[in-house]
Each structure stands twice: as C-alpha cells, then as structure tokens.
Design an enzyme around this catalytic site. Structure first.
Site, PDB file in Angstrom:
ATOM      1  N   HIS A   1      65.499 -38.339  39.408  1.00  0.00           N
ATOM      2  CA  HIS A   1      65.673 -39.721  38.965  1.00  0.00           C
ATOM      3  C   HIS A   1      64.681 -40.595  39.732  1.00  0.00           C
ATOM      4  O   HIS A   1      64.357 -40.315  40.884  1.00  0.00           O
ATOM      5  CB  HIS A   1      67.114 -40.166  39.254  1.00  0.00           C
ATOM      6  CG  HIS A   1      67.426 -41.498  38.642  1.00  0.00           C
ATOM      7  ND1 HIS A   1      67.090 -42.671  39.260  1.00  0.00           N
ATOM      8  CD2 HIS A   1      68.023 -41.827  37.472  1.00  0.00           C
ATOM      9  CE1 HIS A   1      67.474 -43.677  38.487  1.00  0.00           C
ATOM     10  NE2 HIS A   1      68.036 -43.191  37.399  1.00  0.00           N
TER      11      HIS A   1
ATOM     12  N   GLU B   1      64.979 -43.245  41.244  1.00  0.00           N
ATOM     13  CA  GLU B   1      65.476 -43.727  42.552  1.00  0.00           C
ATOM     14  C   GLU B   1      65.326 -42.635  43.612  1.00  0.00           C
ATOM     15  O   GLU B   1      65.122 -42.927  44.785  1.00  0.00           O
ATOM     16  CB  GLU B   1      66.933 -44.199  42.407  1.00  0.00           C
ATOM     17  CG  GLU B   1      66.988 -45.530  41.656  1.00  0.00           C
ATOM     18  CD  GLU B   1      68.248 -45.772  40.857  1.00  0.00           C
ATOM     19  OE1 GLU B   1      69.258 -45.087  41.093  1.00  0.00           O
ATOM     20  OE2 GLU B   1      68.219 -46.655  39.976  1.00  0.00           O
TER      21      GLU B   1
ATOM     22  N   LYS C   1      75.177 -43.236  39.522  1.00  0.00           N
ATOM     23  CA  LYS C   1      74.505 -43.575  40.789  1.00  0.00           C
ATOM     24  C   LYS C   1      75.525 -43.529  41.929  1.00  0.00           C
ATOM     25  O   LYS C   1      76.366 -42.650  41.955  1.00  0.00           O
ATOM     26  CB  LYS C   1      73.818 -44.938  40.672  1.00  0.00           C
ATOM     27  CG  LYS C   1      72.998 -45.068  39.391  1.00  0.00           C
ATOM     28  CD  LYS C   1      72.107 -46.259  39.374  1.00  0.00           C
ATOM     29  CE  LYS C   1      71.426 -46.353  38.027  1.00  0.00           C
ATOM     30  NZ  LYS C   1      70.205 -47.120  38.041  1.00  0.00           N
TER      31      LYS C   1
ATOM     32  N   GLU D   1      62.299 -42.372  31.497  1.00  0.00           N
ATOM     33  CA  GLU D   1      62.854 -43.598  32.061  1.00  0.00           C
ATOM     34  C   GLU D   1      61.729 -44.431  32.674  1.00  0.00           C
ATOM     35  O   GLU D   1      61.354 -44.209  33.836  1.00  0.00           O
ATOM     36  CB  GLU D   1      63.883 -43.268  33.141  1.00  0.00           C
ATOM     37  CG  GLU D   1      65.058 -42.476  32.625  1.00  0.00           C
ATOM     38  CD  GLU D   1      66.305 -42.743  33.461  1.00  0.00           C
ATOM     39  OE1 GLU D   1      67.307 -43.152  32.873  1.00  0.00           O
ATOM     40  OE2 GLU D   1      66.257 -42.574  34.682  1.00  0.00           O
TER      41      GLU D   1
ATOM     42  N   SER E   1      68.046 -49.598  30.935  1.00  0.00           N
ATOM     43  CA  SER E   1      68.800 -50.749  30.424  1.00  0.00           C
ATOM     44  C   SER E   1      69.322 -50.537  28.997  1.00  0.00           C
ATOM     45  O   SER E   1      69.321 -51.469  28.187  1.00  0.00           O
ATOM     46  CB  SER E   1      67.962 -52.032  30.512  1.00  0.00           C
ATOM     47  OG  SER E   1      67.622 -52.301  31.864  1.00  0.00           O
TER      48      SER E   1
ATOM     49  N   GLY F   1      67.711 -50.681  35.443  1.00  0.00           N
ATOM     50  CA  GLY F   1      68.522 -51.640  36.188  1.00  0.00           C
ATOM     51  C   GLY F   1      67.948 -53.043  36.196  1.00  0.00           C
ATOM     52  O   GLY F   1      68.384 -53.895  36.960  1.00  0.00           O
TER      53      GLY F   1
ATOM     54  N   ASN G   1      74.756 -42.028  34.098  1.00  0.00           N
ATOM     55  CA  ASN G   1      74.409 -41.840  35.512  1.00  0.00           C
ATOM     56  C   ASN G   1      75.140 -42.897  36.329  1.00  0.00           C
ATOM     57  O   ASN G   1      74.795 -44.073  36.269  1.00  0.00           O
ATOM     58  CB  ASN G   1      72.894 -41.978  35.683  1.00  0.00           C
ATOM     59  CG  ASN G   1      72.492 -41.971  37.147  1.00  0.00           C
ATOM     60  OD1 ASN G   1      73.248 -41.531  38.012  1.00  0.00           O
ATOM     61  ND2 ASN G   1      71.300 -42.473  37.425  1.00  0.00           N
TER      62      ASN G   1
HETATM   63  C1  PEP Z   1      69.494 -44.882  35.108  1.00  0.00           C
HETATM   64  O1  PEP Z   1      70.053 -45.044  36.178  1.00  0.00           O
HETATM   65  O2  PEP Z   1      69.104 -43.753  34.794  1.00  0.00           O
HETATM   66  C2  PEP Z   1      69.318 -46.031  34.222  1.00  0.00           C
HETATM   67  C3  PEP Z   1      68.640 -45.883  33.123  1.00  0.00           C
HETATM   68  O3  PEP Z   1      69.876 -47.219  34.638  1.00  0.00           O
HETATM   69  P1  PEP Z   1      70.117 -48.527  33.730  1.00  0.00           P
HETATM   70  O4  PEP Z   1      70.698 -48.081  32.413  1.00  0.00           O
HETATM   71  O5  PEP Z   1      71.091 -49.360  34.530  1.00  0.00           O
HETATM   72  O6  PEP Z   1      68.795 -49.189  33.564  1.00  0.00           O
END
Ligand code: PEP
Length: 233
Positions: A91, A93, A8, A157, A193, A163, A6
């Site tokens: 997501h 976000e 973003k 997630e 992460s 993040g 992803n």
């Molecule tokens: C994501 O954006 O779906 C995500 C898991 O981000 P990160 O790996 O940076 O935590």
C-alpha cells in the site's frame, strides 16, 4: 467485481467484530466478491464474525521470510493460521512511511502467494510523478517486478487520490488500468477516495474490475452501498 475495504489503523478486535456482524446482515449482493482488511490484531475477530459467509478477511501486509528476527512483522503462515484468506501488499502508506520498495513488495507478494494467500498488490504514482508525465513509467516499474499468478490482483491507487477526497476521473482510471493490464493480465482494482457517490461511474469503466476502499469502508452503510454499486456497473 471485487470490493475490498482497507481499514488501515482503525478498529480493534471488539469494534471489528461489531462491524463484521453488521456487514453480514447488510444484504450484500451475491455476485460481488467482498473483502475486509483489518489490522493484524483484529483479523481473528473478523474471521470469527464472518465465519460461514463469503466475505473474505485479508491482512494489510506480510513479511517475505517464513520466520526470523524481524521485530514488528508477521509471516504469511501466521496469517493463514488465524484464518486470513489473503493480504494487501505495498500500500502506498507502506511505501511512504515504512520504506517499502518495489523489490520488498515483490518479495512479499511471492511469499504470500506461495503460502496460498490471495494478494492485492498496490501500485500508483504520486502527484509530482503525474504532473511530470511519469505515470506510465512508474506503473511499468512497479508492475514490472511482479509475475502473473491466478491469485494476484493489482490495485491502482494514485497516491494523490488516497484519503484526499480527490478521485481520478473515470478516464484516468481506465487509462492507467489499461497500462497495467498490458503488462500483467490480472484483475485491477481502482483505489483513491471511492465513495458511494462516485463508485458506479468508476466501476463502469471496462478495465476496472473492482475497488480498494479506505475511508468509506469504515462505515457499514457506505461500504455496503459501494458493494451494491458494483452490481449495476
Ligand atoms: C486506501 O487506503 O487504499 C484508499 C484508497 O483510501 P481512501 O479510499 O480513503 O482514499
């Protein structure tokens, strides 16, 4: 195993094309499904740069209506037209900053699937919800609005791990994935992460069918390393 990156709000069309050309030359393992999710404006560049490969290009969201007065939104048919193979939906976000609800998420998922797109629908609890012992209830609520489909994948997630550098332990991921799979029999990716250093351990959990990767998917070497970790897991 499915590994999805992803991006973003990173990588415009020129940078996306350079990245995708490097990714196709990175010697990715054949038995791992690999997907990148660029911003809308970079989808076409990614599709062109990855033409003739098995690497899929997904959008990061799509609207639930076919067309209409929805400024700033993009329809599933439009994504199809530029060559996207699927889309992320809901997501965290989108839920946190753009008012995505369980109901709007379900509507987006339905429309995208009906249009023939594959969907990765994201679910997961916040830190406050985990600390209040509400993880299972949140997952039941978020997954409960979705229906089984052969082209649907769920990404678990935990919001507190996205993040932040904090990763769910493999046992936490396994437990949440088991809950999700008891509600809906679909593949479940872990996201939060994921890095080359922790990917193998997470992907080795029996209920973990792949990963949704944010930050570490922006660099070809680290993303390719995570894809390779999926082979041995
Ligand atoms: C994501 O954006 O779906 C995500 C898991 O981000 P990160 O790996 O940076 O935590």
């Amino acid at each position: 195993m499915l590994i999805a990156g992803n991006w973003k709000m990173y990588k415009g069309p020129a940078e996306a094309a350079v990245f995708c050309r490097a990714l196709r030359d990175a010697g990715l393992p054949e038995d791992v499904d690999v997907v990148v999710c660029p911003p809308y404006v970079s989808l076409e560049a990614a599709v062109q740069a990855l033409a003739g490969t098995e690497i899929g290009v997904f959008a990061q969201s799509c609207h639930w209506e076919a067309e209409g007065a929805f400024t700033g939104e993009v329809s599933a048919a439009m994504l199809h037209e530029v060559g996207a193979y699927g889309t992320l939906v809901a997501h965290s976000e989108r839920r946190q900053w753009f008012g995505e609800t369980d109901e709007s998420a379900a509507a987006r998922v339905r429309t995208a699937l009906a249009e023939g797109l594959d969907v990765i629908a994201c679910v997961g609890e916040t830190l406050a919800e985990r600390e209040a012992g509400e993880t299972e209830a949140v997952l039941r609520r978020q997954v409960g609005v979705l229906e089984h489909d052969d082209n649907l994948v769920i990404a678990y997630e935990p919001v507190w791990a996205i993040g932040t550098g904090k990763t769910a332990t493999p046992a936490m991921a396994q437990e949440a994935h088991e809950t999700i799979k008891s509600l809906l029999d679909v593949p479940v990716l872990y996201g939060g992460s994921v890095k080359p250093e922790n990917a193998a351990e997470l992907l080795a959990q029996p209920a973990v069918d792949g990963a949704l990767v944010g930050g570490a998917s922006l660099d070809v070497d680290s993303f390719a390393a995570i894809c390779r970790a999926a082979v041995t897991s």
